[in-house]
Design a protein around this motif. Sequence first.
Motif, PDB file in Angstrom:
ATOM      1  N   SER A  77       0.832  -1.210   0.000  1.00 18.89           N
ATOM      2  CA  SER A  77       0.000   0.000   0.000  1.00 18.89           C
ATOM      3  C   SER A  77       0.860   1.250   0.000  1.00 18.89           C
ATOM      4  O   SER A  77       0.570   2.216  -0.715  1.00 18.89           O
ATOM      5  CB  SER A  77      -0.923   0.007   1.220  1.00 18.89           C
ATOM      6  OG  SER A  77      -1.787  -1.095   1.190  1.00 18.89           O
ATOM      7  N   TYR A  78       1.919   1.243   0.803  1.00 26.54           N
ATOM      8  CA  TYR A  78       2.818   2.401   0.830  1.00 26.54           C
ATOM      9  C   TYR A  78       3.521   2.586  -0.516  1.00 26.54           C
ATOM     10  O   TYR A  78       3.712   3.708  -0.979  1.00 26.54           O
ATOM     11  CB  TYR A  78       3.850   2.279   1.949  1.00 26.54           C
ATOM     12  CG  TYR A  78       3.303   2.640   3.307  1.00 26.54           C
ATOM     13  CD1 TYR A  78       2.602   3.822   3.503  1.00 26.54           C
ATOM     14  CD2 TYR A  78       3.488   1.806   4.393  1.00 26.54           C
ATOM     15  CE1 TYR A  78       2.104   4.163   4.747  1.00 26.54           C
ATOM     16  CE2 TYR A  78       2.988   2.128   5.636  1.00 26.54           C
ATOM     17  CZ  TYR A  78       2.295   3.313   5.810  1.00 26.54           C
ATOM     18  OH  TYR A  78       1.799   3.635   7.038  1.00 26.54           O
ATOM     19  N   ILE A  79       3.906   1.490  -1.141  1.00 31.39           N
ATOM     20  CA  ILE A  79       4.549   1.586  -2.458  1.00 31.39           C
ATOM     21  C   ILE A  79       3.573   2.185  -3.466  1.00 31.39           C
ATOM     22  O   ILE A  79       3.927   3.087  -4.233  1.00 31.39           O
ATOM     23  CB  ILE A  79       5.057   0.198  -2.914  1.00 31.39           C
ATOM     24  CG1 ILE A  79       6.250  -0.219  -2.050  1.00 31.39           C
ATOM     25  CG2 ILE A  79       5.420   0.211  -4.399  1.00 31.39           C
ATOM     26  CD1 ILE A  79       6.684  -1.657  -2.242  1.00 31.39           C
ATOM     27  N   MET A  80       2.322   1.697  -3.470  1.00 34.83           N
ATOM     28  CA  MET A  80       1.323   2.235  -4.396  1.00 34.83           C
ATOM     29  C   MET A  80       1.056   3.712  -4.111  1.00 34.83           C
ATOM     30  O   MET A  80       0.908   4.511  -5.037  1.00 34.83           O
ATOM     31  CB  MET A  80       0.023   1.431  -4.320  1.00 34.83           C
ATOM     32  CG  MET A  80       0.146   0.023  -4.870  1.00 34.83           C
ATOM     33  SD  MET A  80       0.702  -0.018  -6.580  1.00 34.83           S
ATOM     34  CE  MET A  80      -0.662   0.753  -7.399  1.00 34.83           C
ATOM     35  N   LEU A  81       0.978   4.080  -2.842  1.00 31.78           N
ATOM     36  CA  LEU A  81       0.773   5.477  -2.478  1.00 31.78           C
ATOM     37  C   LEU A  81       1.937   6.333  -2.974  1.00 31.78           C
ATOM     38  O   LEU A  81       1.737   7.400  -3.567  1.00 31.78           O
ATOM     39  CB  LEU A  81       0.620   5.619  -0.961  1.00 31.78           C
ATOM     40  CG  LEU A  81       0.459   7.037  -0.427  1.00 31.78           C
ATOM     41  CD1 LEU A  81      -0.825   7.669  -0.969  1.00 31.78           C
ATOM     42  CD2 LEU A  81       0.455   7.027   1.092  1.00 31.78           C
ATOM     43  N   GLY A  82       3.160   5.853  -2.767  1.00 33.94           N
ATOM     44  CA  GLY A  82       4.331   6.589  -3.223  1.00 33.94           C
ATOM     45  C   GLY A  82       4.348   6.755  -4.733  1.00 33.94           C
ATOM     46  O   GLY A  82       4.640   7.838  -5.246  1.00 33.94           O
ATOM     47  N   LEU A  83       4.015   5.690  -5.459  1.00 38.16           N
ATOM     48  CA  LEU A  83       3.978   5.779  -6.918  1.00 38.16           C
ATOM     49  C   LEU A  83       2.878   6.732  -7.386  1.00 38.16           C
ATOM     50  O   LEU A  83       3.067   7.482  -8.352  1.00 38.16           O
ATOM     51  CB  LEU A  83       3.777   4.394  -7.529  1.00 38.16           C
ATOM     52  CG  LEU A  83       4.965   3.438  -7.393  1.00 38.16           C
ATOM     53  CD1 LEU A  83       4.582   2.040  -7.867  1.00 38.16           C
ATOM     54  CD2 LEU A  83       6.170   3.956  -8.154  1.00 38.16           C
ATOM     55  N   SER A  84       1.744   6.721  -6.703  1.00 39.27           N
ATOM     56  CA  SER A  84       0.658   7.635  -7.067  1.00 39.27           C
ATOM     57  C   SER A  84       1.067   9.082  -6.845  1.00 39.27           C
ATOM     58  O   SER A  84       0.830   9.956  -7.690  1.00 39.27           O
ATOM     59  CB  SER A  84      -0.601   7.324  -6.236  1.00 39.27           C
ATOM     60  OG  SER A  84      -1.045   6.019  -6.501  1.00 39.27           O
ATOM     61  N   GLY A  87       3.481  10.106  -9.483  1.00 38.06           N
ATOM     62  CA  GLY A  87       2.781  10.353 -10.738  1.00 38.06           C
ATOM     63  C   GLY A  87       2.122  11.712 -10.759  1.00 38.06           C
ATOM     64  O   GLY A  87       2.207  12.449 -11.751  1.00 38.06           O
ATOM     65  N   VAL A  88       1.451  12.060  -9.668  1.00 40.08           N
ATOM     66  CA  VAL A  88       0.795  13.368  -9.583  1.00 40.08           C
ATOM     67  C   VAL A  88       1.835  14.485  -9.656  1.00 40.08           C
ATOM     68  O   VAL A  88       1.658  15.477 -10.369  1.00 40.08           O
ATOM     69  CB  VAL A  88      -0.055  13.471  -8.285  1.00 40.08           C
ATOM     70  CG1 VAL A  88      -0.497  14.902  -8.035  1.00 40.08           C
ATOM     71  CG2 VAL A  88      -1.244  12.533  -8.362  1.00 40.08           C
ATOM     72  N   VAL A  89       2.943  14.328  -8.931  1.00 40.86           N
ATOM     73  CA  VAL A  89       4.002  15.331  -8.951  1.00 40.86           C
ATOM     74  C   VAL A  89       4.576  15.474 -10.363  1.00 40.86           C
ATOM     75  O   VAL A  89       4.815  16.586 -10.853  1.00 40.86           O
ATOM     76  CB  VAL A  89       5.110  14.989  -7.924  1.00 40.86           C
ATOM     77  CG1 VAL A  89       6.362  15.841  -8.138  1.00 40.86           C
ATOM     78  CG2 VAL A  89       4.577  15.155  -6.513  1.00 40.86           C
ATOM     79  N   ALA A  90       4.761  14.344 -11.065  1.00 40.98           N
ATOM     80  CA  ALA A  90       5.301  14.392 -12.428  1.00 40.98           C
ATOM     81  C   ALA A  90       4.342  15.118 -13.368  1.00 40.98           C
ATOM     82  O   ALA A  90       4.768  15.951 -14.185  1.00 40.98           O
ATOM     83  CB  ALA A  90       5.572  12.974 -12.929  1.00 40.98           C
ATOM     84  N   VAL A  91       3.039  14.821 -13.241  1.00 42.33           N
ATOM     85  CA  VAL A  91       2.048  15.495 -14.100  1.00 42.33           C
ATOM     86  C   VAL A  91       2.014  16.989 -13.800  1.00 42.33           C
ATOM     87  O   VAL A  91       2.026  17.820 -14.706  1.00 42.33           O
ATOM     88  CB  VAL A  91       0.648  14.852 -13.931  1.00 42.33           C
ATOM     89  CG1 VAL A  91      -0.435  15.715 -14.555  1.00 42.33           C
ATOM     90  CG2 VAL A  91       0.636  13.448 -14.518  1.00 42.33           C
TER      91      VAL A  91
END
Length: 100
Positions: A77-84, A87-91
């Motif tokens: 869950s933490y990995i998915m949260l970090g990736l999300s 992604g938002v920061v990159a966008v």
Amino acid sequence: MSAGCTGRNVGPIARYNAYAEEVKTAVPPEKLLVFTVTEGWGPLCRFLGVAEPQEPFPNLNDRESVKKVIRDVIKGSYIMLGLSIAGVVAVLGGLWWWLG
């Protein structure tokens, strides 16, 4: 009723126990094994007519196994949260650069 049952569990547990008794009366004893996993390999292997394996009976419901599964789920869950978040920061960074 087993210890730890709450009022809302009484109906399903009673149905389960009644069904188990139905099965015990309908199936000939030599064709029915009433088995609890805490008994290990012995009763199961005797019933099936096979030798007991040398390895210990698997117990995937012990405290350490359950804790490991929970840790793995939380870590995922933490990995998915970090990736999300990444992604938002990159966008947002891309939009800021593009519109900038």
